[in-house]
Write a protein that holds these residues in place. Structure first.
Motif, short mmCIF file in Angstrom:
data_model
loop_
_atom_site.label_atom_id
_atom_site.label_comp_id
_atom_site.label_asym_id
_atom_site.label_seq_id
_atom_site.Cartn_x
_atom_site.Cartn_y
_atom_site.Cartn_z
N LEU A 83 0.70 -1.31 0.08
CA LEU A 83 -0.17 -0.03 0.04
C LEU A 83 0.95 1.48 -0.08
O LEU A 83 0.29 2.46 0.07
N GLY A 84 2.13 1.10 -0.07
CA GLY A 84 3.21 2.31 -0.10
C GLY A 84 3.97 2.09 0.93
O GLY A 84 3.84 1.39 1.90
N GLU A 85 4.77 3.12 0.94
CA GLU A 85 5.78 2.92 2.04
C GLU A 85 5.37 3.20 3.44
O GLU A 85 4.52 4.20 3.75
N PHE A 86 5.85 2.29 4.32
CA PHE A 86 5.17 2.47 5.76
C PHE A 86 6.44 2.95 6.59
O PHE A 86 7.14 2.37 7.29
N SER A 87 6.37 4.47 6.35
CA SER A 87 7.47 5.11 7.23
C SER A 87 6.69 6.56 7.78
O SER A 87 5.66 6.65 7.53
N GLY A 88 7.51 7.21 8.36
CA GLY A 88 7.00 8.37 8.88
C GLY A 88 6.98 8.38 10.59
O GLY A 88 7.17 7.22 11.25
N GLU A 89 6.95 9.48 11.48
CA GLU A 89 7.14 9.27 12.71
C GLU A 89 6.09 8.64 13.39
O GLU A 89 6.02 7.96 14.20
N PHE A 90 4.73 8.90 12.67
CA PHE A 90 3.64 8.44 13.35
C PHE A 90 3.31 7.15 13.15
O PHE A 90 3.21 5.94 13.87
N PHE A 91 3.44 6.56 11.73
CA PHE A 91 3.22 5.19 11.40
C PHE A 91 4.25 4.26 11.87
O PHE A 91 3.85 2.98 12.03
N THR A 92 5.39 4.65 12.17
CA THR A 92 6.29 3.79 12.74
C THR A 92 6.29 3.48 14.08
O THR A 92 6.95 2.57 14.85
N SER A 93 5.42 4.22 14.91
CA SER A 93 5.21 4.09 16.21
C SER A 93 4.23 3.14 16.51
O SER A 93 3.46 2.71 15.71
N PRO A 94 4.14 2.47 17.74
CA PRO A 94 3.28 1.25 17.91
C PRO A 94 1.66 1.81 17.98
O PRO A 94 0.99 1.20 17.18
N THR A 95 1.78 3.20 18.30
CA THR A 95 0.29 3.65 18.24
C THR A 95 -0.23 3.74 16.80
O THR A 95 -1.50 3.38 16.42
N GLY A 96 0.66 4.31 15.87
CA GLY A 96 0.54 4.56 14.68
C GLY A 96 0.09 3.26 13.60
O GLY A 96 -0.91 3.09 13.06
N THR A 97 1.06 2.25 14.31
CA THR A 97 0.82 0.71 13.53
C THR A 97 -0.49 -0.07 13.88
O THR A 97 -1.27 -0.33 13.04
N VAL A 98 -0.89 0.23 15.34
CA VAL A 98 -2.12 -0.31 15.94
C VAL A 98 -3.35 0.52 15.10
O VAL A 98 -4.39 -0.21 14.61
N SER A 99 -3.36 1.62 15.02
CA SER A 99 -4.35 2.59 14.26
C SER A 99 -4.57 2.25 13.15
O SER A 99 -5.77 2.28 12.64
#
Length: 137
Positions: free
Chosen positions: A74-90
């Motif tokens: 779905l695209g690059e899984f990067s960024g400050e929010f998306f690599t955090s556990p909260t971002g991943t779960v969300s």
């Protein structure tokens, strides 16, 4: 509640595979294929026995999309929010909620179609026995 008998396993597997296949096709540069990833989830919801099962099975069928998201389809899984556990779960919860919503819509469409078909059959049977009663008198 007999869960094993209430689920159409063939439709669940085919719908999840169709959705995942469209995501994979979309990841190879055919962005239009992402639009058709929901067709498999609609099919899963349509084959469910009621709306509640449609939502649950839609979320279950969207789990391959979660896996593909982690693999980068779905695209690059990067960024400050998306690599955090909260971002991943969300993001995972968001994908499952969207799958549940699409499964719900599929089950809702089936319910409306069944009601419309029953109403059509009822209208077709309204005047069938009218002439038989007149001929017997």
């Amino acid at each position: 509640m007999a869960i094993k008998g209430d689920i159409d396993w063939k439709a669940l597997i085919i719908g999840a595979a169709a959705s995942a296949a469209m995501v994979i096709v979309g990841s190879y540069g055919y962005d239009w294929a992402y639009l058709f990833a929901s067709v498999g989830l609609l099919y899963v919801g349509y084959t469910a026995i009621n709306i509640k099962y449609g939502a649950i099975l839609g979320a279950l069928a969207s789990t391959p999309i979660v896996y593909l998201m982690f693999q980068g389809a779905l695209g690059e899984f990067s960024g400050e929010f998306f690599t955090s556990p909260t971002g991943t779960v969300s993001v995972v919860v968001l994908i499952l909620l969207i799958g549940a919503l699409i499964g719900f819509v599929g089950a809702w469409a089936k319910r409306d179609r069944v009601k419309a078909k029953a109403e059509y059959e009822k209208k077709q049977n309204i005047g069938k026995n009218k002439n038989k009663k007149k001929n017997n008198n």
